[in-house]
Motif scaffolding. Structure first.
Motif, PDB file in Angstrom:
ATOM      1  N   VAL A 127     -12.845   5.932  -3.279  1.00 23.19           N
ATOM      2  CA  VAL A 127     -12.022   6.999  -3.843  1.00 23.19           C
ATOM      3  C   VAL A 127     -10.825   6.395  -4.573  1.00 23.19           C
ATOM      4  O   VAL A 127     -10.187   5.480  -4.064  1.00 23.19           O
ATOM      5  N   ALA A 164      -8.567   1.216   6.098  1.00 22.45           N
ATOM      6  CA  ALA A 164      -9.850   1.911   6.063  1.00 22.45           C
ATOM      7  C   ALA A 164     -10.997   0.986   5.700  1.00 22.45           C
ATOM      8  O   ALA A 164     -12.152   1.317   5.885  1.00 22.45           O
ATOM      9  N   ASN A 165     -10.673  -0.195   5.170  1.00 24.24           N
ATOM     10  CA  ASN A 165     -11.725  -1.095   4.726  1.00 24.24           C
ATOM     11  C   ASN A 165     -12.150  -2.077   5.806  1.00 24.24           C
ATOM     12  O   ASN A 165     -12.938  -2.968   5.531  1.00 24.24           O
ATOM     13  N   LEU A 178       0.838   7.354   0.222  1.00 22.85           N
ATOM     14  CA  LEU A 178      -0.105   8.414  -0.128  1.00 22.85           C
ATOM     15  C   LEU A 178      -1.528   7.988   0.171  1.00 22.85           C
ATOM     16  O   LEU A 178      -2.348   8.768   0.625  1.00 22.85           O
ATOM     17  N   ILE A 179      -1.821   6.721  -0.091  1.00 16.43           N
ATOM     18  CA  ILE A 179      -3.167   6.227   0.193  1.00 16.43           C
ATOM     19  C   ILE A 179      -3.397   6.255   1.691  1.00 16.43           C
ATOM     20  O   ILE A 179      -4.419   6.725   2.170  1.00 16.43           O
ATOM     21  N   LEU A 227      -2.179  15.690  -5.307  1.00 12.37           N
ATOM     22  CA  LEU A 227      -3.079  14.548  -5.261  1.00 12.37           C
ATOM     23  C   LEU A 227      -4.469  14.956  -5.691  1.00 12.37           C
ATOM     24  O   LEU A 227      -4.961  16.020  -5.332  1.00 12.37           O
ATOM     25  N   LEU A 259      -7.169   7.476  -5.945  1.00 18.93           N
ATOM     26  CA  LEU A 259      -6.179   8.546  -5.844  1.00 18.93           C
ATOM     27  C   LEU A 259      -5.349   8.607  -7.113  1.00 18.93           C
ATOM     28  O   LEU A 259      -4.941   7.582  -7.655  1.00 18.93           O
ATOM     29  N   ARG A 271       0.674  17.946  -2.319  1.00 25.08           N
ATOM     30  CA  ARG A 271       1.240  16.669  -2.759  1.00 25.08           C
ATOM     31  C   ARG A 271       0.789  16.280  -4.150  1.00 25.08           C
ATOM     32  O   ARG A 271       0.993  15.144  -4.587  1.00 25.08           O
ATOM     33  N   MET A 312       0.821  -1.197   0.000  1.00 19.37           N
ATOM     34  CA  MET A 312       0.000   0.000   0.000  1.00 19.37           C
ATOM     35  C   MET A 312       0.854   1.246   0.000  1.00 19.37           C
ATOM     36  O   MET A 312       1.831   1.356   0.717  1.00 19.37           O
ATOM     37  N   SER A 313       0.466   2.167  -0.853  1.00 18.08           N
ATOM     38  CA  SER A 313       1.220   3.396  -0.974  1.00 18.08           C
ATOM     39  C   SER A 313       1.020   4.264   0.270  1.00 18.08           C
ATOM     40  O   SER A 313      -0.043   4.278   0.882  1.00 18.08           O
ATOM     41  N   ILE A 349      -2.704   5.912  -8.409  1.00 16.41           N
ATOM     42  CA  ILE A 349      -2.018   5.389  -7.225  1.00 16.41           C
ATOM     43  C   ILE A 349      -2.756   4.185  -6.668  1.00 16.41           C
ATOM     44  O   ILE A 349      -2.170   3.152  -6.403  1.00 16.41           O
ATOM     45  N   GLY A 350      -4.059   4.302  -6.497  1.00 19.33           N
ATOM     46  CA  GLY A 350      -4.810   3.172  -5.960  1.00 19.33           C
ATOM     47  C   GLY A 350      -6.106   3.646  -5.350  1.00 19.33           C
ATOM     48  O   GLY A 350      -6.426   4.826  -5.406  1.00 19.33           O
ATOM     49  N   MET A 351      -6.822   2.688  -4.765  1.00 16.03           N
ATOM     50  CA  MET A 351      -8.135   3.024  -4.228  1.00 16.03           C
ATOM     51  C   MET A 351      -8.191   2.847  -2.716  1.00 16.03           C
ATOM     52  O   MET A 351      -7.446   2.083  -2.133  1.00 16.03           O
ATOM     53  N   THR A 352      -9.096   3.576  -2.112  1.00 18.31           N
ATOM     54  CA  THR A 352      -9.402   3.413  -0.699  1.00 18.31           C
ATOM     55  C   THR A 352     -10.809   3.946  -0.495  1.00 18.31           C
ATOM     56  O   THR A 352     -11.523   4.176  -1.457  1.00 18.31           O
ATOM     57  N   GLN A 353     -11.212   4.105   0.755  1.00 22.30           N
ATOM     58  CA  GLN A 353     -12.492   4.756   0.976  1.00 22.30           C
ATOM     59  C   GLN A 353     -12.362   5.793   2.072  1.00 22.30           C
ATOM     60  O   GLN A 353     -11.580   5.640   2.993  1.00 22.30           O
ATOM     61  N   ILE A 354     -13.128   6.872   1.913  1.00 24.14           N
ATOM     62  CA  ILE A 354     -13.144   7.905   2.945  1.00 24.14           C
ATOM     63  C   ILE A 354     -14.610   8.152   3.320  1.00 24.14           C
ATOM     64  O   ILE A 354     -15.515   7.669   2.648  1.00 24.14           O
ATOM     65  N   LEU A 413     -11.375  15.142  -3.659  1.00 26.86           N
ATOM     66  CA  LEU A 413     -10.196  15.526  -2.895  1.00 26.86           C
ATOM     67  C   LEU A 413      -9.199  16.220  -3.815  1.00 26.86           C
ATOM     68  O   LEU A 413      -8.911  15.729  -4.901  1.00 26.86           O
ATOM     69  N   ILE A 436      -4.457   9.620   3.276  1.00 27.92           N
ATOM     70  CA  ILE A 436      -5.776  10.234   3.165  1.00 27.92           C
ATOM     71  C   ILE A 436      -6.855   9.363   3.791  1.00 27.92           C
ATOM     72  O   ILE A 436      -8.013   9.744   3.843  1.00 27.92           O
ATOM     73  N   GLU A 437      -6.466   8.195   4.248  1.00 24.21           N
ATOM     74  CA  GLU A 437      -7.474   7.332   4.839  1.00 24.21           C
ATOM     75  C   GLU A 437      -7.982   7.934   6.140  1.00 24.21           C
ATOM     76  O   GLU A 437      -7.241   8.622   6.832  1.00 24.21           O
ATOM     77  N   PRO A 438      -9.251   7.678   6.462  1.00 28.28           N
ATOM     78  CA  PRO A 438      -9.800   8.270   7.674  1.00 28.28           C
ATOM     79  C   PRO A 438      -9.082   7.742   8.916  1.00 28.28           C
ATOM     80  O   PRO A 438      -8.578   6.631   8.937  1.00 28.28           O
TER      81      PRO A 438
END
Lengths: 116, 211
Positions: free
Chosen positions: B25, A55-56, A5-6, B188, B27, B186, A2-3, B10-15, B181, A9-11
């Motif tokens: 989301v 975050a998941n 950067l990710i 982003l 990025l 950065r 995992m980057s 870059i990749g995915m996540t959730q906020i 976002l 921004i995760e909560p």
């Protein structure tokens, strides 16, 4: 992998949720929005399993509703909608996923309390 | 300001949004890009802006590429990727820097990328064919495509008929994604939902056409 950067921004981790383990008897206080009003609903049961990471991540709680019908509810571990989680007791379990509890009712579905 | 950028997925996540609803989301490391050339109707027959992205070592580029970036009064760092973005009103000049700040939260964008290559794929995977029955005396019909046309007349398969073949590695546009976002520090950009391609893939972000 995992980057960073990710991750950045995760909560953030919800500070009102303590460390949970499968088998814990917990009471989850969820914020519920009805129109403009906000109220808190309690969901009390046994943590069946934890899932995911970062975050998941989620956790699933099972409780017995009336008439012996099992209700399972999955919560996001970092959700800001969770007001707080109270761990009422830790129980002795020997696996990470307590699927076997689904086929048990009544006395057979009891878990032994863990004291540390 | 010109609304277009080149970036790297870059990749995915959730906020969570302000209501506490989880939103998916993706990025993108977007920009900084430089305007490397402006295409004009008089000279090129169409209007567009050529953007450059991805600073690299000078030795990674050919002499011609370096010369394109350092011509006349233009003196840009060595840029690895050049892409053109069509624009109606050009309000940028050659040498200008374009950053992620051209987009703001809540806006809609289109993201163009190259989808993940799937290799030679069968008709079930590639076109969603149903395949054949699994039981009732069938052998090797499970993922078969079935008929591709009529019989003796026309006696051939029409061109363009769907079948097995190479899948993926195509240019794909994800339309109308909401910007959730923007981080200028950065570089982003976060958009709601998935975008085409693998992590690390090059993407072009444009103003949504159908917003």
């Amino acid at each position: 992998m995992m980057s960073d950067l990710i991750k950045s921004i995760e909560p953030a981790v919800n500070p009102n949720i303590p460390d949970l383990h499968p088998g814990d008897t917990v009471s989850v206080h969820v914020k519920i929005r009805e129109g403009n009003r906000e109220r808190i609903q309690e969901f009390k049961g046994i943590v069946l399993y934890m899932h995911g990471n970062g975050a998941n991540s989620t956790f699933t709680v099972r409780r017995m509703a009336s008439n012996g019908i099992g209700v399972e509810r999955t919560f996001l571990l970092r959700s800001p909608r969770i007001d707080k989680v109270v761990v009422e007791r830790h129980n002795v379990v020997r696996r990470a996923k307590l699927y076997y509890l689904r086929s048990r009712t009544g006395k057979a579905a009891r878990l032994k309390q863990k004291f540390n | 300001m010109l609304k277009g950028l080149i970036g790297k997925k870059i990749g995915m996540t959730q906020i969570f949004d302000e209501d506490g609803v989880a939103i998916p989301v993706t990025l993108i490391e977007a920009g900084p890009c430089y305007v490397t050339q402006v295409r004009t109707p008089e000279k090129d027959g169409y209007q567009a802006v050529q953007l450059g992205f991805g600073e690299t070592k000078p030795k990674r580029l050919t002499g011609g590429q370096l010369g394109h970036l350092k011509r006349g009064s233009l003196s840009l760092p060595p840029l690895r990727y050049l892409r053109e973005i069509r624009a109606k009103n050009i309000d940028v000049a050659e040498g200008d820097k374009v950053t992620v700040e051209v987009f703001s939260v809540g806006e809609r964008v289109d993201v163009v990328g190259t989808s993940k290559g799937k290799g030679f794929a069968g008709a079930v995977k590639r076109h969603g064919f149903r395949g054949g029955p699994k039981t009732h005396g069938q052998s090797d019909r499970l993922r078969a495509p079935g008929s591709r046309g009529a019989g003796t007349t026309p006696g051939r398969v029409y061109k363009g008929s769907r079948g097995a073949g190479h899948m993926g590695n195509d240019r794909v546009t994800a339309q109308n994604l909401k910007v959730v976002l923007v981080d200028a520090e950065r570089n982003l950009l976060g958009v709601r939902g998935a975008i085409p391609g693998a992590r690390g893939g090059l993407v072009v972000i444009k103003e949504a056409r159908k917003a």
